[in-house]
Scaffold this active site. Sequence first.
Site, mmCIF file in Angstrom:
data_model
loop_
_atom_site.group_PDB
_atom_site.id
_atom_site.type_symbol
_atom_site.label_atom_id
_atom_site.label_comp_id
_atom_site.label_asym_id
_atom_site.label_seq_id
_atom_site.Cartn_x
_atom_site.Cartn_y
_atom_site.Cartn_z
ATOM 1 N N ASP A 95 45.739 40.271 40.188
ATOM 2 C CA ASP A 95 46.345 39.184 40.759
ATOM 3 C C ASP A 95 46.614 37.694 40.127
ATOM 4 O O ASP A 95 46.276 38.569 39.151
ATOM 5 C CB ASP A 95 45.968 39.127 42.234
ATOM 6 C CG ASP A 95 44.869 38.754 42.269
ATOM 7 O OD1 ASP A 95 43.081 38.714 41.692
ATOM 8 O OD2 ASP A 95 44.418 37.363 42.879
ATOM 9 N N GLU A 137 41.231 48.521 40.328
ATOM 10 C CA GLU A 137 41.746 47.616 40.120
ATOM 11 C C GLU A 137 40.929 47.026 38.025
ATOM 12 O O GLU A 137 39.828 47.420 37.843
ATOM 13 C CB GLU A 137 41.341 46.491 40.945
ATOM 14 C CG GLU A 137 41.711 44.996 40.733
ATOM 15 C CD GLU A 137 42.125 44.179 41.771
ATOM 16 O OE1 GLU A 137 42.782 43.341 41.756
ATOM 17 O OE2 GLU A 137 41.336 44.611 42.167
#
Length: 574
Positions: free
Chosen positions: A181, A550
């Site tokens: 992110d 991730e």
Amino acid sequence: MRRAPAGLLCVLLAAGVCASAAPDAIRVNQVGFAPLAHKVAVLPAGASGEVEVIDAASGAVAWRGRAGPVGAWRESGESVRLADFSALARPGEYRIRAAGVAPSERFAVRAGVYAQLNRAALKAYYFNRSGTALDPSHAGVYARAAGHPDTRVLVHASAASTARPEGTVIASAKGWYDAGDYNKYIVNSGISTYTLLAAFEHYPGYFARQRSAIPESGNALPDILDEALWNLEWMLTMQDPHDGGVYNKLTNLRFDGIVMPAQASAEPRYVVQKGTAATLDFAATMATASRVLKPYEKQLPGLSTKMLRAAEAAWAWARANPAVVFRNPAGVLTGEYGDASFDDEFAWAAAELYISSGKDSYYAAMQPAALTASVPQWADVRALAWISLAHHRNSLSAVADRTLIAARIDTLAASLAARWRASAYGVSMQGDDFVWGSNAVALNQSMMLLQAYRLNGKRDYLDAAQAGLDYVLGRNATGYSFVTGFGARQVMHPHHRPSMADQVAAPVPGFLAGGPHAGQQDKGDCKGQYPSALPALSYIDDDCSYASNEVAINWNAPLVYVSAALDVLGGTAP
């Protein structure tokens, strides 16, 4: 072009990338080994016990021996045997061969075998820089426009004070995007930045020679310090100058979409609530940075002193506010890094302040007799105190208990080494370690084993540390090399917004994927299917898998540390 779907790539195996290894595959570190390193491969139980290492080009036999007995690894449900070919020290490119199974992927044996990996792991931070464009001369095909300048950030209601009421505009530029992110978090920045600083502090010669092709390369600082400074300068902006407290994060109210930074939402960004964990992580990191950067006073005038003062101000705030737990305020939906236990942060900050300031009162505040050591992670940083104390043990004041310092690290390392010796896979990883970011658990285990090896030279500790790096580079139940851009069976689809949105086929290189995660929190959200419920197989190379695939700055940091340490120590081990 846009990256192909995972399923399609996994059909196209001629390139030798993606896809889990077949059940009968030989697993080995797909990058390689230093000549004097411990070298082990995992063979399926059905393979012959007669094993050969062959030259990858000519097929000539370079080593011949027998694999060990068959053992069961509960974490993957496999029966396997280990082949130890440590006696092979001649530089070259090799494969492993045994009857009943296809040869392994190729790997190298040579000095400095991890230099390229280390450069890429460090440069991943450059690729995750916030607030700056990445130009083609340094980023190549991964060049991108700047996003999130963070020159006009609002003080959130949760962070408001008399001196800085809600809506106050501050500048908080630079820093690294935290993970997949585009937000920036102090708690996770603390352990990440510290680990890079410790890598330089422990192996300064290695990093002094390194050039990672970042804009600052060739200036008067080693590249690893230039990179750390990009984040340290942001961290300094997160301290309220009026009281010394530190905001937990700089964030949107919600996560950005799967877009490049420059195309991200134009909604306001905020600094959100001060907290005890963030403030102490800041104090520890700044105290560390103050001493690491002190020799560079000419290049960075006044910065070392500024950082130590900032650390002491943060310590004072935390002592006055010892139990401020951070929870996302209403309307803020981004990462939390919530932590309600602060004994470890107080101890870590006290240790770093003791070393950097020379004030004995900080050692007492650490309460060393009550402080144990554990494998570090963002919510448990007590071991970082022992790492720093051990490194500086010969220059500590008389108040420090050097025997205790060594014992804390050795006790943890002995436990990890015992697990390594007992493991059918030859690793320290076991069931409870397959959490979010399990690959970083493996590498942080290695980092702690390396601290013990540096203290007492026990060869088992070095060999067990090597096994942790072997694990993330292919000697694991999935058969993947979990670092983008490295190995024959590479991760191709990390959950990383720039890699997902940049229209480049290959992901940004040098990132460590999170790895198998028994929780499988994204199981209902991800179009891919986990191949198994077993912990060591709970992994999908699909960019939808935020739980297993991730990337994150705190996961790459031990990769930088361990690859450097094994390049240095693995080449000199007896």
